[in-house]
Design an enzyme around this catalytic site. Structure first.
Site, PDB file in Angstrom:
ATOM      1  N   ARG A   2       2.133  13.614  -8.999  1.00  0.00           N
ATOM      2  CA  ARG A   2       2.277  15.068  -8.914  1.00  0.00           C
ATOM      3  C   ARG A   2       1.916  15.727 -10.233  1.00  0.00           C
ATOM      4  NH1 ARG A   2       5.325  12.896  -5.141  1.00  0.00           N
ATOM      5  NH2 ARG A   2       6.081  14.038  -3.295  1.00  0.00           N
ATOM      6  N   GLY A  28      -1.839   6.324  -0.975  1.00  0.00           N
ATOM      7  CA  GLY A  28      -1.723   7.310   0.094  1.00  0.00           C
ATOM      8  C   GLY A  28      -1.349   8.680  -0.426  1.00  0.00           C
ATOM      9  N   SER A  59       5.792   8.720  -8.041  1.00  0.00           N
ATOM     10  CA  SER A  59       5.703  10.000  -7.343  1.00  0.00           C
ATOM     11  C   SER A  59       5.609  11.164  -8.316  1.00  0.00           C
ATOM     12  CB  SER A  59       6.919  10.173  -6.429  1.00  0.00           C
ATOM     13  OG  SER A  59       6.960   9.162  -5.453  1.00  0.00           O
ATOM     14  N   ASP A 117      11.105   3.664   1.381  1.00  0.00           N
ATOM     15  CA  ASP A 117      10.558   2.665   0.475  1.00  0.00           C
ATOM     16  C   ASP A 117      11.573   1.596   0.103  1.00  0.00           C
ATOM     17  OD1 ASP A 117       8.088   3.842   0.493  1.00  0.00           O
ATOM     18  OD2 ASP A 117       8.348   4.928  -1.388  1.00  0.00           O
ATOM     19  N   ARG A 126      -4.354   4.389   7.578  1.00  0.00           N
ATOM     20  CA  ARG A 126      -3.133   5.200   7.479  1.00  0.00           C
ATOM     21  C   ARG A 126      -3.329   6.562   8.142  1.00  0.00           C
ATOM     22  NH1 ARG A 126      -0.042   4.332   1.817  1.00  0.00           N
ATOM     23  NH2 ARG A 126       1.584   5.361   3.048  1.00  0.00           N
TER      24      ARG A 126
END
Length: 426
Positions: A25, A91, A21, A307, A119
């Site tokens: 970013r 995603g 993550s 998750d 999705r």
């Protein structure tokens, strides 16, 4: 590819790779920044590579040096991609990139693998269209393939953030829009991932207001500055080894885990401690040592940590009594319907498990070896693998190549910890 695993006595040390993550970013912020940014210890996995390739499509120049990236940003002036952007299985990449494409006066086309093409995107599409962009689905179902044309200028919108990625996407792009933006949140799941995005915005001095996560105001006409940042270890990846040690009644020491980081999945450590694992945290060396014991079932609100559902479902099978994983409907909207998939596959192994609309109830179970399907979902594959390492006989986990989406070293690290794992290439 398949993983063939058998009961093992686990022990060892693992250096947890960088956060997916944070890596994704960081790549997008470096793309948008003015000047040269350096990203140290990035995750190099399939999802991260998808983000890497996407920022190249938008005009970033990236050099890969020893364990870090040097990114020359575009100062908010994104290039119109000259080809379709295929995000693979990522995603996060798709959802952030859709908003960025809405800043460009021209058509951008996105697609991905079979899971990405199923999705949910509708709330994000509606919000961007409210801001003046034109975002359409080629199949008229609010799913990829997606066509995006700017220019989104800002304004007001409601947002159903059934996945936090919708809000993260807008929080990254809205500061670059011409007008101020007001986002009214009708639902927000996975708040820690939003906090991660806000951490990055604070780092850049972006002007916004957060009204208790019910409404966000973002000032328009802003810009991003270049930066240098080291990516912390991924608590989502660490979860599998934390659970493995807990159910194996063994000891594993995990490095590169910064407890001061904003990642929500660090809460798994406290959950396993409550269930009965022994845990020692060393902030100085950024390590966590976990030793398993007799686990007990507990009730867990999973909304912030979806998750972790596959791994904690496995933990529940080895815990006395009953474990409840609740308030995590969004787990059905991931790479697979993880609630359904984990119930189905663990049942094949003998689990006493009940599927709820928003979670799972798991009773202590005597699992047995079986042939199970990972459904091309990295977290399902890894969760079933750690289950198989704790039962007699040989368990075969299909579609094991999916582990490389976030944790390419997973199989090697399992073997390093004395796990009985063989990789079978189809």
């Amino acid at each position: 590819m398949k993983f063939e695993v058998a009961k093992s006595k686990i022990s060892g040390e693992v250096f947890i790779p960088g956060s997916k993550s944070h890596t994704i970013r960081a790549l997008f912020f470096a793309l948008l920044a003015n000047g040269e940014s350096k990203i140290f210890n990035p995750l190099e996995s399939d999802d991260a590579i998808s983000a890497f390739n996407t920022v190249l499509h938008f005009g970033a120049k990236v050099e890969k040096e020893d364990k870090h990236y040097i990114v020359q940003g575009v100062n908010g002036k994104l290039r119109l991609p000259d080809d379709v952007i295929n995000v693979g299985n990522s995603g996060t990449t798709l959802r952030i990139a859709i908003s960025l494409a809405s800043l460009i006066d021209g058509w951008t086309v996105f697609t991905g693998d079979h899971q990405i093409r199923n999705r949910v995107l509708e709330p994000l599409i509606l919000a961007l269209n409210n801001f003046g962009a034109t975002v359409v689905s080629t199949r008229n179902n609010y799913k990829a393939p997606i066509l995006v044309k700017g220019i989104a200028r800002g304004g007001k919108t409601d947002l159903d953030a059934v996945t936090s990625q919708f809000l993260t996407s807008l929080l990254i792009s809205c500061p670059l829009m011409e007008k101020d933006t007001v986002i009214k949140i009708t639902r927000l799941n996975e708040q820690p991932y939003v906090d991660m995005t806000l951490w990055w915005l604070d780092k850049f001095g972006i002007k916004y207001e957060n009204n208790s996560y019910k409404e966000f105001f973002i000032k328009g006409g802003q810009s991003y500055k270049s930066f240098s940042e080291t990516i912390p270890g991924d608590f989502s990846s660490a979860t599998f080894f934390l659970v493995l040690a807990s159910i194996n009644k063994s000891k594993i020491k995990l490095y590169n885990l910064d407890m001061s980081d904003v990642q929500g999945d660090k809460r798994v450590i406290e959950i396993l401690k409550e269930m009965g694992a022994k845990i020692e945290i060393n902030d100085k060396e950024k390590s966590v040592t976990i030793e398993g014991g007799d686990l007990k079932g507990i009730e867990i609100d999973m909304n912030d940590i979806p998750d972790a559902l596959p791994a904690l479902a496995v933990a529940g099978c080895f815990a006395r009594g009953e474990t409840k994983l609740l308030n995590v409907y969004q787990a059905r909207l991931k790479e697979t319907d993880r609630i359904k998939v984990m119930a189905t596959e663990l049942t094949k192994m003998g689990a006493r498990i009940t599927e709820l609309e928003d979670g799972l109830i798991i009773k202590e179970s005597k699992l047995m070896s079986a042939n199970v399907n990972g459904h091309f979902d990295h977290r399902v594959v890894m969760a079933l693998t750690i289950a198989g390492l704790n039962v007699e006989g040989k368990t075969i986990v299909d579609t094991a190549e999916a582990a490389s989406v976030t944790f390419p070293e997973f199989a090697d690290y399992i073997k390093k910890c004395n796990g009985n794992l063989n990789v079978i290439v189809d």
